[in-house]
Design a protein around this motif. Sequence first.
Motif, PDB file in Angstrom:
ATOM      1  N   SER A 164      63.811  36.505  29.550  1.00 27.22           N
ATOM      2  CA  SER A 164      62.885  36.499  28.417  1.00 27.22           C
ATOM      3  C   SER A 164      62.029  35.240  28.443  1.00 27.22           C
ATOM      4  O   SER A 164      62.520  34.149  28.756  1.00 27.22           O
ATOM      5  N   GLY A 165      60.749  35.397  28.113  1.00 32.99           N
ATOM      6  CA  GLY A 165      59.871  34.235  28.052  1.00 32.99           C
ATOM      7  C   GLY A 165      58.416  34.644  27.973  1.00 32.99           C
ATOM      8  O   GLY A 165      58.078  35.826  27.829  1.00 32.99           O
ATOM      9  N   ILE A 166      57.555  33.654  28.074  1.00 35.74           N
ATOM     10  CA  ILE A 166      56.115  33.841  27.973  1.00 35.74           C
ATOM     11  C   ILE A 166      55.473  33.539  29.319  1.00 35.74           C
ATOM     12  O   ILE A 166      55.733  32.492  29.918  1.00 35.74           O
ATOM     13  N   LEU A 167      54.641  34.461  29.774  1.00 34.23           N
ATOM     14  CA  LEU A 167      53.854  34.268  30.998  1.00 34.23           C
ATOM     15  C   LEU A 167      52.429  33.893  30.610  1.00 34.23           C
ATOM     16  O   LEU A 167      51.801  34.555  29.781  1.00 34.23           O
ATOM     17  N   LEU A 168      51.919  32.833  31.225  1.00 33.07           N
ATOM     18  CA  LEU A 168      50.512  32.492  31.099  1.00 33.07           C
ATOM     19  C   LEU A 168      49.809  33.024  32.336  1.00 33.07           C
ATOM     20  O   LEU A 168      50.115  32.610  33.454  1.00 33.07           O
ATOM     21  N   VAL A 169      48.895  33.954  32.161  1.00 27.33           N
ATOM     22  CA  VAL A 169      48.272  34.664  33.279  1.00 27.33           C
ATOM     23  C   VAL A 169      46.767  34.385  33.293  1.00 27.33           C
ATOM     24  O   VAL A 169      46.111  34.408  32.251  1.00 27.33           O
ATOM     25  N   ASP A 170      46.225  34.129  34.483  1.00 24.36           N
ATOM     26  CA  ASP A 170      44.784  33.991  34.671  1.00 24.36           C
ATOM     27  C   ASP A 170      44.239  35.358  35.090  1.00 24.36           C
ATOM     28  O   ASP A 170      44.289  35.725  36.259  1.00 24.36           O
ATOM     29  N   ILE A 206      39.691  44.246  35.671  1.00 21.74           N
ATOM     30  CA  ILE A 206      40.874  44.982  35.224  1.00 21.74           C
ATOM     31  C   ILE A 206      41.054  44.741  33.728  1.00 21.74           C
ATOM     32  O   ILE A 206      40.543  43.764  33.171  1.00 21.74           O
ATOM     33  N   THR A 207      41.787  45.634  33.080  1.00 19.75           N
ATOM     34  CA  THR A 207      42.017  45.506  31.647  1.00 19.75           C
ATOM     35  C   THR A 207      43.245  44.638  31.379  1.00 19.75           C
ATOM     36  O   THR A 207      44.071  44.383  32.276  1.00 19.75           O
ATOM     37  N   SER A 208      43.376  44.218  30.138  1.00 17.47           N
ATOM     38  CA  SER A 208      44.575  43.482  29.740  1.00 17.47           C
ATOM     39  C   SER A 208      45.814  44.359  29.890  1.00 17.47           C
ATOM     40  O   SER A 208      46.898  43.874  30.239  1.00 17.47           O
ATOM     41  N   HIS A 209      45.657  45.673  29.618  1.00 16.74           N
ATOM     42  CA  HIS A 209      46.784  46.596  29.798  1.00 16.74           C
ATOM     43  C   HIS A 209      47.194  46.678  31.271  1.00 16.74           C
ATOM     44  O   HIS A 209      48.387  46.822  31.580  1.00 16.74           O
ATOM     45  N   ASP A 210      46.228  46.578  32.185  1.00 20.44           N
ATOM     46  CA  ASP A 210      46.553  46.555  33.621  1.00 20.44           C
ATOM     47  C   ASP A 210      47.437  45.355  33.943  1.00 20.44           C
ATOM     48  O   ASP A 210      48.376  45.469  34.759  1.00 20.44           O
ATOM     49  N   VAL A 211      47.148  44.209  33.326  1.00 24.25           N
ATOM     50  CA  VAL A 211      47.968  43.015  33.556  1.00 24.25           C
ATOM     51  C   VAL A 211      49.393  43.248  33.055  1.00 24.25           C
ATOM     52  O   VAL A 211      50.366  42.886  33.711  1.00 24.25           O
ATOM     53  N   VAL A 212      49.516  43.872  31.890  1.00 25.35           N
ATOM     54  CA  VAL A 212      50.844  44.186  31.351  1.00 25.35           C
ATOM     55  C   VAL A 212      51.597  45.103  32.312  1.00 25.35           C
ATOM     56  O   VAL A 212      52.798  44.900  32.571  1.00 25.35           O
ATOM     57  N   ALA A 213      50.921  46.105  32.854  1.00 25.68           N
ATOM     58  CA  ALA A 213      51.568  47.025  33.797  1.00 25.68           C
ATOM     59  C   ALA A 213      52.058  46.283  35.035  1.00 25.68           C
ATOM     60  O   ALA A 213      53.161  46.547  35.540  1.00 25.68           O
TER      61      ALA A 213
END
Length: 299
Positions: free
Chosen positions: A4-10, A15-22
């Motif tokens: 569990s935790g927080i990812l900081l993503v560039d 692509i969409t934000s949902h693509d990043v989640v996938a």
Amino acid sequence: MAESGILLVDKPAGITSHDVVARARRARGTRKVGHAGTLDPMATGLLIVGVEAATRLLTFIVGLDKTYRATIRLGQTTTTDDADGDVDVTASAEAVADVTEERIRDGVAALTGAISQVPSAVSAIKVDGRRAYDRVRAGEEVELKARDVVVSRFEVSAVRHGDGVVDVDVEVDCSSGTYIRALARDLGAALGVGGHLTMLRRTRIGSFDVAGAPGADELEDAELVTPADAARRVLGDLDVTSDIARDLRHGKRVEAPDSFDGPRAAIDPDGALIGVVERRGGAMKSVMNMPEPQPGTAR
């Protein structure tokens, strides 16, 4: 179970934000992934992604203020107020030639501070249960209500005159819910030539910065911000004893320190996040609980 935790993503463009989640779900081996603060496909920069129980923190992150770098093109409007749309109006060369740097800076100043802003019709705002952009794509007319936002800094860093357009590089500090596309649209409208975004990059959310954040294809081994560290940075912390930690986890009200005001991240003696607590008169109670960490897991 995934950590569990927080990812900081560039987030990259395209692509969409949902693509990043996938991609995060595949990389971290869990379905329990969410994000705070959508970025348009054209936009790049910081996207905060929660994994496993840390998704519970996203509701406290989404409302943080933000910083963007952007390029506004004056002289053209598009159907989406950014470069992903079709150009629908082009100003005359004479009108664009009259757009001086002084007029641009005056227009920017008028859009700084507490302002009322109508979001772009092609946005994720829901209208009667459906996203505004879905209604626009279906051919419907969409009129969104103005909302109050705060643009605390709207700074011009460069002005470049091109062939029938003027490109303006800006940096913006703003409250959550501010649409930079709408700032571009409104600046162009105020100058009488129209405007849209050609570049948008989010560099900061609250105290979280994009510097050093991994790309969307580098999430499998990316370091997580622990729930405790993330909550501290968002809410400030409140250290409690083991007995108080136990009572908070069981939903009990406990005596609140005199200095405690507003939501806080309650941290147990082992450094684990218990949850988010709020005052209830002279007592405090957890309004969001985290599961107790298992031995050997991040806290």
